[in-house]
Design a protein around this motif. Sequence first.
Motif, PDB file in Angstrom:
ATOM      1  N   HIS A  39      11.679   1.697  11.928  1.00 19.59           N
ATOM      2  CA  HIS A  39      13.076   1.465  12.318  1.00 19.59           C
ATOM      3  C   HIS A  39      13.736   2.736  12.879  1.00 19.59           C
ATOM      4  O   HIS A  39      14.956   2.792  12.993  1.00 19.59           O
ATOM      5  N   LYS A  40      12.915   3.729  13.201  1.00 21.44           N
ATOM      6  CA  LYS A  40      13.407   5.054  13.585  1.00 21.44           C
ATOM      7  C   LYS A  40      14.445   5.002  14.716  1.00 21.44           C
ATOM      8  O   LYS A  40      15.530   5.574  14.614  1.00 21.44           O
ATOM      9  N   GLU A  41      14.096   4.300  15.782  1.00 20.94           N
ATOM     10  CA  GLU A  41      14.956   4.248  16.964  1.00 20.94           C
ATOM     11  C   GLU A  41      16.299   3.605  16.645  1.00 20.94           C
ATOM     12  O   GLU A  41      17.363   4.097  17.048  1.00 20.94           O
ATOM     13  N   LYS A  42      16.266   2.510  15.888  1.00 25.47           N
ATOM     14  CA  LYS A  42      17.507   1.800  15.545  1.00 25.47           C
ATOM     15  C   LYS A  42      18.363   2.612  14.578  1.00 25.47           C
ATOM     16  O   LYS A  42      19.588   2.664  14.705  1.00 25.47           O
ATOM     17  N   ILE A  43      17.683   3.272  13.615  1.00 27.24           N
ATOM     18  CA  ILE A  43      18.417   4.085  12.634  1.00 27.24           C
ATOM     19  C   ILE A  43      19.137   5.241  13.325  1.00 27.24           C
ATOM     20  O   ILE A  43      20.284   5.560  12.996  1.00 27.24           O
ATOM     21  N   ASN A  44      18.478   5.865  14.289  1.00 26.78           N
ATOM     22  CA  ASN A  44      19.086   7.000  15.015  1.00 26.78           C
ATOM     23  C   ASN A  44      20.392   6.634  15.705  1.00 26.78           C
ATOM     24  O   ASN A  44      21.258   7.482  15.923  1.00 26.78           O
ATOM     25  N   LYS A  45      20.538   5.353  16.062  1.00 21.65           N
ATOM     26  CA  LYS A  45      21.763   4.890  16.717  1.00 21.65           C
ATOM     27  C   LYS A  45      22.893   4.646  15.707  1.00 21.65           C
ATOM     28  O   LYS A  45      24.055   4.562  16.071  1.00 21.65           O
ATOM     29  N   ILE A  46      22.511   4.509  14.444  1.00 17.39           N
ATOM     30  CA  ILE A  46      23.493   4.156  13.403  1.00 17.39           C
ATOM     31  C   ILE A  46      23.991   5.379  12.640  1.00 17.39           C
ATOM     32  O   ILE A  46      25.194   5.546  12.424  1.00 17.39           O
ATOM     33  N   VAL A  47      23.054   6.256  12.217  1.00 15.84           N
ATOM     34  CA  VAL A  47      23.414   7.345  11.293  1.00 15.84           C
ATOM     35  C   VAL A  47      24.168   8.469  11.988  1.00 15.84           C
ATOM     36  O   VAL A  47      24.048   8.665  13.194  1.00 15.84           O
ATOM     37  N   THR A  48      24.936   9.215  11.194  1.00 16.02           N
ATOM     38  CA  THR A  48      25.632  10.396  11.704  1.00 16.02           C
ATOM     39  C   THR A  48      25.008  11.673  11.165  1.00 16.02           C
ATOM     40  O   THR A  48      25.362  12.776  11.584  1.00 16.02           O
ATOM     41  N   LEU A  61       0.836  -1.211   0.000  1.00 14.64           N
ATOM     42  CA  LEU A  61       0.000   0.000   0.000  1.00 14.64           C
ATOM     43  C   LEU A  61       0.868   1.258   0.000  1.00 14.64           C
ATOM     44  O   LEU A  61       0.586   2.222  -0.711  1.00 14.64           O
ATOM     45  N   LEU A  62       1.951   1.232   0.791  1.00 13.91           N
ATOM     46  CA  LEU A  62       2.867   2.368   0.840  1.00 13.91           C
ATOM     47  C   LEU A  62       3.568   2.577  -0.500  1.00 13.91           C
ATOM     48  O   LEU A  62       3.755   3.710  -0.939  1.00 13.91           O
ATOM     49  N   ALA A  63       3.944   1.468  -1.144  1.00 16.56           N
ATOM     50  CA  ALA A  63       4.604   1.554  -2.456  1.00 16.56           C
ATOM     51  C   ALA A  63       3.667   2.174  -3.496  1.00 16.56           C
ATOM     52  O   ALA A  63       4.092   2.990  -4.331  1.00 16.56           O
ATOM     53  N   MET A  64       2.378   1.795  -3.433  1.00 14.20           N
ATOM     54  CA  MET A  64       1.381   2.373  -4.358  1.00 14.20           C
ATOM     55  C   MET A  64       1.231   3.876  -4.109  1.00 14.20           C
ATOM     56  O   MET A  64       1.179   4.679  -5.047  1.00 14.20           O
ATOM     57  N   GLU A  65       1.156   4.247  -2.836  1.00 13.85           N
ATOM     58  CA  GLU A  65       1.019   5.650  -2.442  1.00 13.85           C
ATOM     59  C   GLU A  65       2.206   6.463  -2.956  1.00 13.85           C
ATOM     60  O   GLU A  65       2.038   7.546  -3.525  1.00 13.85           O
ATOM     61  N   LYS A  66       3.394   5.913  -2.782  1.00 15.59           N
ATOM     62  CA  LYS A  66       4.615   6.589  -3.229  1.00 15.59           C
ATOM     63  C   LYS A  66       4.632   6.725  -4.751  1.00 15.59           C
ATOM     64  O   LYS A  66       5.013   7.766  -5.295  1.00 15.59           O
ATOM     65  N   GLU A  67       4.196   5.665  -5.436  1.00 18.29           N
ATOM     66  CA  GLU A  67       4.176   5.662  -6.900  1.00 18.29           C
ATOM     67  C   GLU A  67       3.245   6.749  -7.437  1.00 18.29           C
ATOM     68  O   GLU A  67       3.576   7.441  -8.394  1.00 18.29           O
ATOM     69  N   MET A  68       2.082   6.915  -6.813  1.00 16.59           N
ATOM     70  CA  MET A  68       1.067   7.831  -7.327  1.00 16.59           C
ATOM     71  C   MET A  68       1.225   9.272  -6.838  1.00 16.59           C
ATOM     72  O   MET A  68       0.832  10.205  -7.520  1.00 16.59           O
ATOM     73  N   LEU A  69       1.785   9.460  -5.635  1.00 21.45           N
ATOM     74  CA  LEU A  69       1.897  10.809  -5.071  1.00 21.45           C
ATOM     75  C   LEU A  69       3.329  11.329  -5.016  1.00 21.45           C
ATOM     76  O   LEU A  69       3.560  12.504  -4.762  1.00 21.45           O
ATOM     77  N   GLY A  70       4.293  10.418  -5.253  1.00 25.87           N
ATOM     78  CA  GLY A  70       5.691  10.833  -5.237  1.00 25.87           C
ATOM     79  C   GLY A  70       6.308  10.855  -3.854  1.00 25.87           C
ATOM     80  O   GLY A  70       7.498  11.094  -3.705  1.00 25.87           O
ATOM     81  N   LEU A  71       5.522  10.619  -2.811  1.00 18.80           N
ATOM     82  CA  LEU A  71       6.032  10.576  -1.442  1.00 18.80           C
ATOM     83  C   LEU A  71       5.068   9.783  -0.564  1.00 18.80           C
ATOM     84  O   LEU A  71       3.948   9.488  -0.959  1.00 18.80           O
ATOM     85  N   TYR A  72       5.551   9.419   0.605  1.00 18.31           N
ATOM     86  CA  TYR A  72       4.724   8.669   1.554  1.00 18.31           C
ATOM     87  C   TYR A  72       3.906   9.654   2.386  1.00 18.31           C
ATOM     88  O   TYR A  72       4.459  10.584   2.957  1.00 18.31           O
ATOM     89  N   ILE A  73       2.594   9.416   2.455  1.00 20.74           N
ATOM     90  CA  ILE A  73       1.710  10.321   3.196  1.00 20.74           C
ATOM     91  C   ILE A  73       1.224   9.681   4.491  1.00 20.74           C
ATOM     92  O   ILE A  73       1.409  10.209   5.580  1.00 20.74           O
ATOM     93  N   SER A  74       0.582   8.516   4.372  1.00 17.96           N
ATOM     94  CA  SER A  74      -0.038   7.887   5.541  1.00 17.96           C
ATOM     95  C   SER A  74       1.002   7.381   6.538  1.00 17.96           C
ATOM     96  O   SER A  74       0.782   7.408   7.742  1.00 17.96           O
ATOM     97  N   TYR A  75       2.149   6.950   6.012  1.00 14.82           N
ATOM     98  CA  TYR A  75       3.173   6.350   6.880  1.00 14.82           C
ATOM     99  C   TYR A  75       4.467   6.269   6.080  1.00 14.82           C
ATOM    100  O   TYR A  75       4.443   6.189   4.857  1.00 14.82           O
ATOM    101  N   HIS A  76       5.591   6.313   6.781  1.00 13.84           N
ATOM    102  CA  HIS A  76       6.889   6.181   6.099  1.00 13.84           C
ATOM    103  C   HIS A  76       7.537   4.865   6.523  1.00 13.84           C
ATOM    104  O   HIS A  76       7.558   4.547   7.717  1.00 13.84           O
ATOM    105  N   PRO A  77       8.058   4.076   5.575  1.00 15.47           N
ATOM    106  CA  PRO A  77       8.673   2.783   5.911  1.00 15.47           C
ATOM    107  C   PRO A  77       9.763   2.876   6.976  1.00 15.47           C
ATOM    108  O   PRO A  77       9.991   1.923   7.718  1.00 15.47           O
ATOM    109  N   LEU A  78      10.435   4.034   7.052  1.00 16.60           N
ATOM    110  CA  LEU A  78      11.525   4.190   8.033  1.00 16.60           C
ATOM    111  C   LEU A  78      11.008   4.372   9.459  1.00 16.60           C
ATOM    112  O   LEU A  78      11.764   4.210  10.413  1.00 16.60           O
ATOM    113  N   ASN A  79       9.715   4.713   9.608  1.00 12.18           N
ATOM    114  CA  ASN A  79       9.168   4.932  10.956  1.00 12.18           C
ATOM    115  C   ASN A  79       9.279   3.681  11.831  1.00 12.18           C
ATOM    116  O   ASN A  79       9.458   3.778  13.041  1.00 12.18           O
TER     117      ASN A  79
END
Length: 709
Positions: free
Chosen positions: A542-551, A522-540
């Motif tokens: 993994h947010k906590e884990k990503i914050n520990k990794i990225v600089t 559903l998210l992929a369809m939303e992204k395809e048609m609107l160019g961005l994620y509206i209802s939810y972002h796939p990274l949400n």
Amino acid sequence: GNDKVAQIITFGTMAARAAVRDVGRALGIPYAQVDTIAKMIPWEPNITIAKALKMESRLKDLMKSDADVKKLIETASSLEGLARHASTHAAGIVLSRKPLNDYVPLQKTAEGEICTQYAMAELEELGLLKMDFLGLRTLTVISDALKIIKHTRGEQVDINKIPLDDKKVYKMLSEGSCAGVFQLESEGMRDLVKRLIPENIEDITALLALYRPGPLGSGMIEDFINRKKGIVKIKYPHPRLESILKETYGVIVYQEQVMKIASELAGFTLGQADILRKAMGKKQKGVMEKQRELFIKGAQKNNIQKNIAAEISDLIAYFAGYGFNKSHSVSYAFISYQTAYLKTHYTVEYMASLLTSIMGNNDKVALYIKECRNMSIEILPPDINQSLVNFTVVGGKAIRFGLAAVKNVGEKAIKSIIDERKKNSYFASFLDFCQRVDLRVVNKRVIESLIKCGAFDSIGVRRAQLLAVLDVTLKSGQEYQKSKGNGQTSIFDLFEKNIFDENNRNYQDKLPDILEFSKNELLAMEKEMLGLYISYHPLNDHKEKINKIVTSTSIELANFSDRSKVVLAGVINNFKRKNTKNGSLMAFVTLEDLEGTVEIIVFPKVYEKCGEIIKKDEIIITAGYLDVAEGKTKVIAEKITLLEKYKENKMPTPKTKEKNHNIAEELHLEINTEENESNLLGKLKDLFYSYPGKSQVVFHFKDKGKTII
């Protein structure tokens, strides 16, 4: 008439870095080597290769040791300054009493507009009238916001009569909440606004005049802020300067101030003062020197001592390169304030107008959607029963996506849907929709796009069900419209459906009992048609884990210097594979995180190791270094890992966790401004950007017994 007006040509010339890059490409020198050489040329206004060779010893040494580099530099030097391409002046228009082709040769631009073949300077020498007409998107944003306010609240706001001393507006700006505020939303400008803490329109005017390369590099801004806050005492070389420089705390900020000083202290006429202003703006040293002599003589006639007159003249000369046109800055400051006022008091309406204005720019839309959510404004997906053409205010607290934002849905299709809805009420079901809209313009492709983006979700059916019955329902709708056109009556025409019946709205739809698509689908369809994620972002997820990794996030990369090491996480938005000259594969990847997008360049050696994981919608971790060239920031990948694999293999061991636990949350540095070298701050900045981390750094500046944090 048309024959007496034309746009003005401009010639883009080969600047030092661009000449090196173009020649390097033509000579077949590897990109990485050319890039290194180009970046040795200092990034400053009016730099030439000859100047760069004097300033940068490494460049001179490379020329001596490498014949290919010598050829590259010499060839680039011979091409430097030549016209590279022709374009049209952004705002300049030339006018004449007689047909323009009596005076100048004309040509047609690629867009079919009439344009002069002479540039601006030559036109001025001919004595033709040149005027600048600047069109601002922001004026449309303000106008549209006022219309939305009238529609949603019934208020008629006169934007030219709003109070200029609204404390809530200045509080919002001082907190750095400047996203969507004209001229104040860049990262650097937000930082400057927070430091300055504007209290009136004059402060905003000065901000806009000072936020340019010259004042930023000269320490002029720090001087201005320190004087405003009372840290540095305001001094005037002569009492008569106070009335002229009081609003800018004794700092010469505007060209008009220079003209007034010349007029009041040296007796210059307005015409003479304007010559001085032009000489300043164009940095004409010969004219400036001549004007200096005239200024000192004129000031002495007004009973000002020669040494004080010379001091004032030197002060003018110092600010000559930085003086900005006040009338330009004031007019921009008013627009900045108006947008800030609307954002403060009519937040939802203003943000809806702002989103509409940048609908085609997905990075900007994502940025402003994030700002809306920070202000507790709900963003709703397109809806066949609520959406208009553009972003719409719903219930005073939410913004609904417009149908124009949906891919494949054109103007005629949108008009058909909205007109039918206004004429005969809401669409009660999918079949009801297919029977009522004009299927000649609202075709299968349009309906499929509307289903995928969630525009039919409000009628209480699954997207999987609608896509399954699309063909048969579309056919049924076509047959219904055909029979109606032939004057035939169906059983459904006997019942009027003017009321939107919540209980029976799907009674006409025969839908298969099948499961909905997965969340990711559903998210992929939303992204395809609107160019961005509206209802939810796939990274949400993994947010906590990503914050520990990225600089860094994509938007924070602007704060880092060239070749800084970074670690990013994101979804692969798009990618393009390319064969190099020796037949190896490389890739250009568009990585999207929660802040925006960034281009990742994957050269062959790295691609060999990770090529199979470069797929659309994959969540990856990228480690690499920044490539900052001509204001554009890219990341050169050194390692790419799937987030899942990274979590499995690279999560800190207990020992590492213990080690990280001991890292200080804050680092305090005390710096004595009188003893330390002048470039210390620049070196510290480069050091911190090269080794980013999670600890906050606090500077304590000691100056004459005072400590400033």
